[in-house]
Design a protein around this motif. Structure first.
Motif, PDB file in Angstrom:
ATOM      1  N   LEU A  34       0.829  -1.204   0.000  1.00 54.66           N
ATOM      2  CA  LEU A  34       0.000   0.000   0.000  1.00 54.66           C
ATOM      3  C   LEU A  34       0.866   1.258   0.000  1.00 54.66           C
ATOM      4  CD1 LEU A  34      -2.670  -1.108   2.640  1.00 54.66           C
ATOM      5  CD2 LEU A  34      -3.045  -0.852   0.186  1.00 54.66           C
ATOM      6  N   LEU A  35       1.903   1.258   0.813  1.00 51.69           N
ATOM      7  CA  LEU A  35       2.772   2.432   0.904  1.00 51.69           C
ATOM      8  C   LEU A  35       3.578   2.628  -0.381  1.00 51.69           C
ATOM      9  CD1 LEU A  35       4.014   2.021   4.581  1.00 51.69           C
ATOM     10  CD2 LEU A  35       2.307   3.631   3.710  1.00 51.69           C
ATOM     11  N   VAL A  36       4.091   1.540  -0.947  1.00 54.04           N
ATOM     12  CA  VAL A  36       4.840   1.647  -2.205  1.00 54.04           C
ATOM     13  C   VAL A  36       3.918   2.110  -3.330  1.00 54.04           C
ATOM     14  CG1 VAL A  36       6.090   0.341  -3.962  1.00 54.04           C
ATOM     15  CG2 VAL A  36       6.587  -0.036  -1.546  1.00 54.04           C
ATOM     16  N   GLY A  37       2.695   1.569  -3.366  1.00 55.79           N
ATOM     17  CA  GLY A  37       1.730   2.010  -4.380  1.00 55.79           C
ATOM     18  C   GLY A  37       1.424   3.486  -4.256  1.00 55.79           C
ATOM     19  N   GLY A  38       1.251   3.974  -3.017  1.00 55.53           N
ATOM     20  CA  GLY A  38       1.011   5.402  -2.815  1.00 55.53           C
ATOM     21  C   GLY A  38       2.202   6.245  -3.218  1.00 55.53           C
ATOM     22  N   PHE A  39       3.405   5.751  -2.939  1.00 52.97           N
ATOM     23  CA  PHE A  39       4.617   6.484  -3.309  1.00 52.97           C
ATOM     24  C   PHE A  39       4.745   6.596  -4.829  1.00 52.97           C
ATOM     25  CE2 PHE A  39       9.236   6.316  -4.305  1.00 52.97           C
ATOM     26  CZ  PHE A  39       9.584   7.562  -3.814  1.00 52.97           C
ATOM     27  N   LEU A  40       4.500   5.485  -5.523  1.00 51.81           N
ATOM     28  CA  LEU A  40       4.571   5.506  -6.988  1.00 51.81           C
ATOM     29  C   LEU A  40       3.493   6.420  -7.582  1.00 51.81           C
ATOM     30  CD1 LEU A  40       5.219   1.711  -7.714  1.00 51.81           C
ATOM     31  CD2 LEU A  40       6.872   3.590  -7.810  1.00 51.81           C
ATOM     32  N   THR A  41       2.310   6.417  -6.973  1.00 48.75           N
ATOM     33  CA  THR A  41       1.241   7.297  -7.453  1.00 48.75           C
ATOM     34  C   THR A  41       1.617   8.756  -7.251  1.00 48.75           C
ATOM     35  OG1 THR A  41      -0.399   5.605  -6.896  1.00 48.75           O
ATOM     36  CG2 THR A  41      -1.217   7.825  -7.264  1.00 48.75           C
ATOM     37  N   THR A  42       2.274   9.053  -6.135  1.00 48.24           N
ATOM     38  CA  THR A  42       2.739  10.425  -5.894  1.00 48.24           C
ATOM     39  C   THR A  42       3.736  10.859  -6.964  1.00 48.24           C
ATOM     40  OG1 THR A  42       2.477  10.077  -3.506  1.00 48.24           O
ATOM     41  CG2 THR A  42       3.812  11.945  -4.206  1.00 48.24           C
ATOM     42  N   ILE A  43       4.670   9.979  -7.304  1.00 49.02           N
ATOM     43  CA  ILE A  43       5.631  10.291  -8.368  1.00 49.02           C
ATOM     44  C   ILE A  43       4.898  10.507  -9.693  1.00 49.02           C
ATOM     45  CG2 ILE A  43       7.543   9.367  -9.730  1.00 49.02           C
ATOM     46  CD1 ILE A  43       8.485   7.891  -7.240  1.00 49.02           C
ATOM     47  N   CYS A  44       3.924   9.655  -9.957  1.00 50.64           N
ATOM     48  CA  CYS A  44       3.171   9.746 -11.207  1.00 50.64           C
ATOM     49  C   CYS A  44       2.479  11.096 -11.346  1.00 50.64           C
ATOM     50  CB  CYS A  44       2.149   8.600 -11.246  1.00 50.64           C
ATOM     51  SG  CYS A  44       1.014   8.679 -12.629  1.00 50.64           S
ATOM     52  N   PHE A  45       1.775  11.517 -10.293  1.00 56.76           N
ATOM     53  CA  PHE A  45       1.061  12.791 -10.379  1.00 56.76           C
ATOM     54  C   PHE A  45       2.015  13.974 -10.279  1.00 56.76           C
ATOM     55  CE2 PHE A  45      -2.845  10.331  -9.263  1.00 56.76           C
ATOM     56  CZ  PHE A  45      -3.587  10.719 -10.375  1.00 56.76           C
ATOM     57  N   GLY A  46       3.140  13.801  -9.600  1.00 55.88           N
ATOM     58  CA  GLY A  46       4.154  14.848  -9.619  1.00 55.88           C
ATOM     59  C   GLY A  46       4.666  15.086 -11.031  1.00 55.88           C
ATOM     60  N   ARG A  47       4.843  14.003 -11.764  1.00 53.28           N
ATOM     61  CA  ARG A  47       5.281  14.100 -13.159  1.00 53.28           C
ATOM     62  C   ARG A  47       4.231  14.815 -14.001  1.00 53.28           C
ATOM     63  NH1 ARG A  47       4.273   9.879 -16.905  1.00 53.28           N
ATOM     64  NH2 ARG A  47       5.407  10.132 -18.870  1.00 53.28           N
ATOM     65  N   VAL A  48       2.949  14.482 -13.776  1.00 47.56           N
ATOM     66  CA  VAL A  48       1.871  15.141 -14.522  1.00 47.56           C
ATOM     67  C   VAL A  48       1.873  16.638 -14.237  1.00 47.56           C
ATOM     68  CG1 VAL A  48      -0.635  15.359 -14.745  1.00 47.56           C
ATOM     69  CG2 VAL A  48       0.419  13.096 -14.638  1.00 47.56           C
ATOM     70  N   PHE A  49       2.013  16.999 -12.957  1.00 48.91           N
ATOM     71  CA  PHE A  49       1.964  18.424 -12.612  1.00 48.91           C
ATOM     72  C   PHE A  49       3.149  19.176 -13.201  1.00 48.91           C
ATOM     73  CE2 PHE A  49       2.188  22.186  -9.941  1.00 48.91           C
ATOM     74  CZ  PHE A  49       0.858  22.560  -9.872  1.00 48.91           C
TER      75      PHE A  49
END
Length: 517
Positions: A433-448
């Motif tokens: 769960l934590l790794v998935g959240g971390f990867l999602t944060t990177i993903c949306f950081g890239r989008v922004f």
């Protein structure tokens, strides 16, 4: 003439003989309202201009009805309405408990927001070919699935929402839509076949399809019936419908093809119906069998979470990226189901409610970004922060919520699921769960960084954004913020819903007030 000696049948054992209170009609009113309004719009096919105001008004009324139903359930407990006054197992029951009422209200709010967004996102052609009647039919199926108390009718409402979703998916008849619809249809056909097979086995084993009756009889049949096999059939059927790993590929291949409003409603509602059915069957009806399959469900949940997050990182199209974010969220909910404790199930329910609102809002934001930047590709987008500062701020809130960061609504269910995992010693589930959240944060950081912060290129062509697009986005974002800052009420409701699923005695009493026959 001799008088008849045939005794008068006592119908009180098979039928409701007392008048039904007005409040009980709230259980079936959401379905009836959507079906009646959808049929009305079909009769007005020559007056397409009336479709939008009738549909928006009807969905606003649906929100009110579902809110009143939730209020009644909170005050009185589960509420049951039976068809034709025939008591179960003879009559088909609609039963609203806290879990179903919460999901129905969240779905109605998402649909109302979608109907407003559709005023700008659909043209005359889409409306002429039935966008709003199909939307109302979709909500009839979704509401029916959340409120039915019969397993076969759960299957029926699945079919109703699938039929309407097929129509919405191909509106416009573009080649990519037809291609996406084929993938969507084939996988859902397989899932439907498995579901119907499982329903047949359920009836053969229990002799009933009423959920309360099944929950009552399951304990006495575990030593003589293959209930684990039956539970596995339901698990695989609902996992396909929810787009769980490894059969998740159909979702990102189809959800990016229709209009943004259709993608938003699909992402917010359809996969959550699969999760709802999985929680209802595995937690309430077959808790022992869920325990037997808990490791398998946990592995599926962790794999789905990570596959979704990694898939999102690899995308350059915002719409396909969001499809993988939907998949990652499904994995989080599967983790809660696998744990099975009140804390885990409560976290899964909270996450489902959060995801309904959040995913619709994220797709709305993607639609606005596409209009402002003239593209959905991260390679072409840029300058959105400079073009619309308020929109960049709203998008950032939604990105934080999707990543599970405080103080927004995504933080609390993620925290609940991590805690529930650690409580049962499943540290690897908490890590996923934590790794998935971390990867999602990177993903949306890239989008922004690429779409919002980077300067706009020459291809950018800002377009006007009307209130019918901004108001739904702002309202849904307000809910995301509100449930993040003030989560106590929703936490209490989801905890109560999870406890009522673990102990369905109140649900059973609502269906069989005089005891199970």
């Amino acid at each position: 003439m001799a008088a008849s000696t045939t005794p008068i049948a006592d119908l009180s054992t098979a039928m409701l003989t007392a008048p039904v209170s007005a409040g009980h009609w709230l259980v079936i009113l959401p379905v009836a309202l959507c079906i009646v309004l959808g049929a009305l719009l079909l009769t007005l096919r020559a007056h397409v201009r009336l479709h939008a105001p009738i549909a928006v008004s009807g969905l606003a009324a649906l929100v009110v009805v579902d809110a009143l139903l939730l209020q009644k359930v909170i005050a009185e407990g589960p509420v049951t309405m039976v068809m034709g006054r025939w008591l179960p197992p003879f009559g088909i029951a609609f039963t609203a408990d806290l879990f179903g009422a919460l999901m129905a209200l969240a779905a109605a709010i998402a649909a109302l927001a979608g109907s407003l967004y559709a005023l700008a996102d659909t043209d005359a052609g889409h409306r002429r070919f039935g966008f709003f009647p199909l939307l109302l039919l979709l909500m009839a199926g979704v509401s029916g699935a959340f409120l039915t108390g019969d397993v076969f009718n759960l299957y029926v409402w699945f079919e109703v929402l699938l039929i309407s979703s097929f129509g919405l998916l191909i509106l416009g008849s573009e080649r990519r839509q037809i291609d996406g619809a084929m993938k969507y249809a084939v996988l859902n056909l397989i899932a439907t076949t498995l579901f119907l097979t499982a329903v047949g086995y359920l009836y053969a084993i229990f002799g009933t399809l009423n959920m309360a009756d099944v929950a009552q009889k399951a304990a006495g049949l575990r030593d003589s019936a293959p209930l684990v096999t039956l539970a596995a059939l339901f698990l695989f059927a609902f996992a396909i419908k929810a787009a769980a790993f490894p059969v998740n590929f159909w979702l990102p291949a189809s959800y990016h093809t229709p209009r943004i409003v259709v993608s938003a409603l699909f992402a917010g509602l359809l996969t959550k119906v699969g999760i709802y059915a999985l929680i209802r069957v595995m937690v309430m009806l077959m808790p022992v069998e869920r325990e037997e399959l808990s490791l398998l469900i946990a592995v599926l949940g962790a794999a789905t979470t990570l596959a979704g997050a990694l898939g999102a990182l690899a995308q350059t199209d915002i719409r396909r990226l969001l499809g993988y974010v939907v998949i990652s969220g499904i994995g989080n909910m599967l983790v809660g189901i696998s744990i099975g404790t009140p804390g885990g199930v409560s976290g899964a329910i909270f996450y489902a409610l959060h995801s309904i609102v959040l995913m619709v809002a994220l797709y709305f934001a993607a639609g606005i970004a596409g209009r402002l930047g003239g593209s959905f590709s991260l390679a072409s987008l840029g300058g959105l922060y400079r073009a619309r500062g308020w929109f960049a701020a709203v998008s950032l809130i939604l990105f934080f919520a999707a990543s599970g960061l405080p103080p927004f609504s995504g933080f609390w269910p993620k925290l609940m699921l991590v805690k529930a995992s650690l409580d049962v010693g499943a540290w690897w589930l908490a890590a996923s769960l934590l790794v998935g959240g971390f990867l999602t944060t990177i993903c949306f950081g890239r989008v922004f960084l690429l779409a919002y912060w980077r300067p706009a290129g020459e291809a950018a062509a800002p377009a006007a954004i009307g209130w019918t697009m901004t108001v739904p986005l702002l309202l849904l974002t307000a809910l995301v913020v509100a449930f993040g800052i003030l989560p106590e009420q929703l936490l209490s409701l989801t905890q109560s819903a999870a406890e009522s699923l673990a102990d369905p005695s109140a649900y059973i009493h609502s269906v069989f007030p005089g005891g199970v026959p």
